[in-house]
Design an enzyme around this catalytic site. Sequence first.
Site, PDB file in Angstrom:
ATOM      1  N   GLU A  74       0.832  -1.199   0.000  1.00 15.90           N
ATOM      2  CA  GLU A  74       0.000   0.000   0.000  1.00 15.90           C
ATOM      3  C   GLU A  74       0.872   1.257   0.000  1.00 15.90           C
ATOM      4  O   GLU A  74       0.626   2.197  -0.767  1.00 15.90           O
ATOM      5  CB  GLU A  74      -0.927   0.014   1.213  1.00 15.90           C
ATOM      6  N   TRP A 116      -8.593  -1.500   0.190  1.00 13.50           N
ATOM      7  CA  TRP A 116      -9.345  -0.349  -0.318  1.00 13.50           C
ATOM      8  C   TRP A 116     -10.594  -0.753  -1.102  1.00 13.50           C
ATOM      9  O   TRP A 116     -11.313   0.106  -1.618  1.00 13.50           O
ATOM     10  CB  TRP A 116      -8.445   0.499  -1.231  1.00 13.50           C
ATOM     11  N   TYR A 138      -4.371  10.051  -0.912  1.00 13.46           N
ATOM     12  CA  TYR A 138      -2.981  10.081  -0.463  1.00 13.46           C
ATOM     13  C   TYR A 138      -1.910  10.330  -1.528  1.00 13.46           C
ATOM     14  O   TYR A 138      -1.306  11.406  -1.587  1.00 13.46           O
ATOM     15  CB  TYR A 138      -2.662   8.769   0.266  1.00 13.46           C
ATOM     16  N   ARG A 186      12.836  23.379   9.127  1.00 17.30           N
ATOM     17  CA  ARG A 186      11.636  22.934   9.843  1.00 17.30           C
ATOM     18  C   ARG A 186      10.461  22.760   8.880  1.00 17.30           C
ATOM     19  O   ARG A 186       9.298  22.771   9.298  1.00 17.30           O
ATOM     20  CB  ARG A 186      11.300  23.944  10.943  1.00 17.30           C
ATOM     21  N   CYS A 224      -6.471  10.024   6.574  1.00 22.35           N
ATOM     22  CA  CYS A 224      -6.434   9.877   8.029  1.00 22.35           C
ATOM     23  C   CYS A 224      -5.021  10.189   8.524  1.00 22.35           C
ATOM     24  O   CYS A 224      -4.839  11.058   9.366  1.00 22.35           O
ATOM     25  CB  CYS A 224      -6.856   8.469   8.427  1.00 22.35           C
ATOM     26  N   ARG A 247      -5.383  12.354  11.909  1.00 20.51           N
ATOM     27  CA  ARG A 247      -6.585  13.048  12.397  1.00 20.51           C
ATOM     28  C   ARG A 247      -7.616  12.074  12.944  1.00 20.51           C
ATOM     29  O   ARG A 247      -8.407  12.410  13.836  1.00 20.51           O
ATOM     30  CB  ARG A 247      -7.224  13.850  11.263  1.00 20.51           C
ATOM     31  N   SER A 248      -7.656  10.861  12.390  1.00 15.14           N
ATOM     32  CA  SER A 248      -8.647   9.857  12.769  1.00 15.14           C
ATOM     33  C   SER A 248      -7.974   8.498  12.727  1.00 15.14           C
ATOM     34  O   SER A 248      -7.298   8.178  11.750  1.00 15.14           O
ATOM     35  CB  SER A 248      -9.833   9.893  11.796  1.00 15.14           C
ATOM     36  N   ASP A 259      -8.495   4.286  13.642  1.00 12.63           N
ATOM     37  CA  ASP A 259      -9.094   3.029  14.082  1.00 12.63           C
ATOM     38  C   ASP A 259      -7.956   2.207  14.700  1.00 12.63           C
ATOM     39  O   ASP A 259      -7.142   1.626  14.000  1.00 12.63           O
ATOM     40  CB  ASP A 259      -9.719   2.330  12.870  1.00 12.63           C
ATOM     41  N   ASN A 306      -0.785   1.639  10.085  1.00 10.79           N
ATOM     42  CA  ASN A 306      -0.275   3.015  10.036  1.00 10.79           C
ATOM     43  C   ASN A 306       1.121   3.111  10.642  1.00 10.79           C
ATOM     44  O   ASN A 306       1.984   3.829  10.120  1.00 10.79           O
ATOM     45  CB  ASN A 306      -1.220   3.963  10.760  1.00 10.79           C
ATOM     46  N   TYR A 356     -13.939   0.732  17.438  1.00  7.59           N
ATOM     47  CA  TYR A 356     -15.319   0.504  17.027  1.00  7.59           C
ATOM     48  C   TYR A 356     -16.005  -0.465  17.992  1.00  7.59           C
ATOM     49  O   TYR A 356     -15.401  -1.433  18.478  1.00  7.59           O
ATOM     50  CB  TYR A 356     -15.374  -0.030  15.597  1.00  7.59           C
TER      51      TYR A 356
END
Length: 322
Positions: free
Chosen positions: A76, A98, A140, A185, A205, A225-226, A228, A236, A268
């Site tokens: 991925e 996906w 992405y 930076r 995400c 940001r989100s 699971d 991730n 969940y």
Amino acid sequence: MASTFLRDDSRPDPNHWEYQYLDLMRRIWEEGSERQDRTGVGTRSIMGAILRFDLADGAMPLITTKRVYWKTATREMLWFLTGSTNIRPLVLQGVKIWNEWPHARYLLETGDRMSLDDFVARIIEDDAFAAQWGDLGPVYGKQWVDWPTYEQAGEDEQGALFRKGEGINQVAEVVRSLRDNPGSRRHIIEGWNVAQLDSMALPPCHKTYQFHVAGERLNLALYQRSCDVALGLPFNLWGAAIMLRMMAQQTGHEPGELVWMGGDTHLYLNHAHLIEEQLSRQPAGTPRLELRQADSIFDYTIDDFSVTGYDPHPPIKAPVAV
């Protein structure tokens, strides 16, 4: 809800890196705010979480308390780096993560009740069908390597006219800046293109990657940001870690620290069986990655990645919320 999680005094190796992940899972499940969400499934959620992993000596945050299919996660990430937004290259490699999003769009827009398996088979067999229904929008990889720009092309009675300009390859720019200006930076790869969110099957995400040079070591902070935590976070963490490893190799640095930061960090409600089972398990071992050098960050293949020291507990199946 009390879990079967073994507490600190019963941990065989209380300093094992994976307890950060398990402690986060337990905290969310026992203390998180229960709320409804976009999917309708419902979650328990906290706001703000930080995990830190040292990637020195090949160490990788590859979860051991259930099997994580790291080759799928690697494929991925390599797909992201191509800039592709169509699931077909993934499907041809057996990567299914996906598939549900374009399938749901197909059902909604056509009214056809084609099964997911039949939809995926059609993606493989029919080029035109794949082009029409396999695309996810500018997700992405599109933003990473071809962020859209526009330039003024004249004026008419209604005002300025614009045409599409050359896309910005953020990944290539970060490689260059890490080599030429390591103290900057601004070593950032950003996926949150506000103007195009509505065109994406799923807004990013894991949205912001920022690199930091400390002597010979390259560090990476990822803001998500989100998240699971049960199904997504193991992927991730691996994806961010291999991004750091590839970037370090391409810029002449040693892998440093991966800092993961979560915004809406959730579990969940229909993952209870997974959570309780995983929290009853003990982590073991230190998985390591051997990474073969590629000509550029865009030239890595799955054969360049080799994992050793990985003997995980069995996988735990759970449904994906779409």
